[in-house]
Design a protein around this motif. Sequence first.
Motif, PDB file in Angstrom:
ATOM      1  N   ALA A 177     -38.128  24.230  32.322  1.00  0.00           N
ATOM      2  CA  ALA A 177     -38.827  24.074  31.048  1.00  0.00           C
ATOM      3  C   ALA A 177     -40.185  23.416  31.254  1.00  0.00           C
ATOM      4  CB  ALA A 177     -37.982  23.260  30.075  1.00  0.00           C
ATOM      5  N   LEU A 178     -40.242  22.439  32.134  1.00  0.00           N
ATOM      6  CA  LEU A 178     -41.509  21.764  32.412  1.00  0.00           C
ATOM      7  C   LEU A 178     -42.465  22.672  33.173  1.00  0.00           C
ATOM      8  CD1 LEU A 178     -40.260  18.183  33.347  1.00  0.00           C
ATOM      9  CD2 LEU A 178     -41.434  18.883  31.261  1.00  0.00           C
ATOM     10  N   ASP A 227     -49.505  18.200  21.750  1.00  0.00           N
ATOM     11  CA  ASP A 227     -48.945  18.375  23.093  1.00  0.00           C
ATOM     12  C   ASP A 227     -47.610  17.652  23.223  1.00  0.00           C
ATOM     13  OD1 ASP A 227     -51.214  19.808  23.825  1.00  0.00           O
ATOM     14  OD2 ASP A 227     -52.256  18.015  24.538  1.00  0.00           O
ATOM     15  N   VAL A 228     -47.540  16.452  22.671  1.00  0.00           N
ATOM     16  CA  VAL A 228     -46.287  15.697  22.731  1.00  0.00           C
ATOM     17  C   VAL A 228     -45.196  16.423  21.957  1.00  0.00           C
ATOM     18  CG1 VAL A 228     -45.161  13.507  22.156  1.00  0.00           C
ATOM     19  CG2 VAL A 228     -47.518  13.504  23.023  1.00  0.00           C
ATOM     20  N   ARG A 229     -45.546  16.974  20.792  1.00  0.00           N
ATOM     21  CA  ARG A 229     -44.558  17.729  20.010  1.00  0.00           C
ATOM     22  C   ARG A 229     -44.085  18.960  20.782  1.00  0.00           C
ATOM     23  NH1 ARG A 229     -48.024  16.800  15.466  1.00  0.00           N
ATOM     24  NH2 ARG A 229     -48.739  18.962  15.588  1.00  0.00           N
ATOM     25  N   ALA A 230     -44.994  19.631  21.458  1.00  0.00           N
ATOM     26  CA  ALA A 230     -44.618  20.806  22.244  1.00  0.00           C
ATOM     27  C   ALA A 230     -43.670  20.417  23.374  1.00  0.00           C
ATOM     28  CB  ALA A 230     -45.866  21.484  22.811  1.00  0.00           C
ATOM     29  N   LEU A 231     -43.902  19.257  23.977  1.00  0.00           N
ATOM     30  CA  LEU A 231     -43.014  18.769  25.041  1.00  0.00           C
ATOM     31  C   LEU A 231     -41.619  18.487  24.491  1.00  0.00           C
ATOM     32  CD1 LEU A 231     -42.681  17.774  27.978  1.00  0.00           C
ATOM     33  CD2 LEU A 231     -43.430  15.520  27.182  1.00  0.00           C
ATOM     34  N   VAL A 232     -41.559  17.826  23.344  1.00  0.00           N
ATOM     35  CA  VAL A 232     -40.264  17.532  22.716  1.00  0.00           C
ATOM     36  C   VAL A 232     -39.524  18.823  22.389  1.00  0.00           C
ATOM     37  CG1 VAL A 232     -39.167  16.585  20.644  1.00  0.00           C
ATOM     38  CG2 VAL A 232     -40.965  15.285  21.815  1.00  0.00           C
ATOM     39  N   GLU A 233     -40.213  19.796  21.827  1.00  0.00           N
ATOM     40  CA  GLU A 233     -39.576  21.062  21.472  1.00  0.00           C
ATOM     41  C   GLU A 233     -39.060  21.796  22.701  1.00  0.00           C
ATOM     42  OE1 GLU A 233     -42.484  23.206  19.295  1.00  0.00           O
ATOM     43  OE2 GLU A 233     -42.438  21.861  17.554  1.00  0.00           O
ATOM     44  N   ALA A 234     -39.795  21.736  23.798  1.00  0.00           N
ATOM     45  CA  ALA A 234     -39.387  22.440  25.013  1.00  0.00           C
ATOM     46  C   ALA A 234     -38.181  21.793  25.676  1.00  0.00           C
ATOM     47  CB  ALA A 234     -40.556  22.488  25.997  1.00  0.00           C
TER      48      ALA A 234
END
Length: 226
Positions: free
Chosen positions: A184-185, A140-147
């Motif tokens: 994005a969020l 989930d954290v990686r997906a947030l960074v990518e977004a």
Amino acid sequence: MPVPGEQSQGARLRAPALYVYGIVPADVEVDEHAQGVGEPGTMRVIRHREIAALVSETDRTTPRPADGAAHEDLLDAVAAEVPVFPLPCGTVVPDRAAILDDLLKPRHDEFAHTLRELEGRAEYLVELRYPAQERPREPDVRALVEALTPVSVRLSPGRPTGRRDTARLAVLAETRRAGELESALDTLAEGWAGRIELRLFGPLAPYDFTPSDHQADHKSDHKPSG
């Protein structure tokens, strides 16, 4: 009667010291209604070449519990308008000469360079909060960074909240792109509905994007953006 210029014993008065919030560009003007730590109406700037210290008068050298919130609120309001280099809560110096000689003059080039890099930018803080004390998941954290990478200048892990169910990401972004950040969020939040609560705070002073030995000790109870 006392001779003018003399002070009776027990009535020795001390000139107000200066509480320092942060460093701003020299052309900044203080809002007459700005309120920070100390008496209302004492907020001012002390300028040296390209930079200035944002200060107010204070007769105390020991911070009160409420000073942290006042310090943070003032800097966050400033960051929404102009670049600011936050200094730690409770920074008090004796007078104008000390600010010039110990802060502005020796570190002018460092502060000026950082303020130029922060022009038009502010920090935004994103929280992922999980239900029932569940620990944050790395995917989930990686997906947030990518977004958020396409709409950010820099990303940094946010300071811990002390909660096992919460992860934070600090985002340095251009204030004119705040809408893109929110969009994005929103897209992520739709996919995570019912599983993760996303919260956005900002614009904030760039606590996580200035040298760590001069960062303000900002609190963790920011109010969400919007």
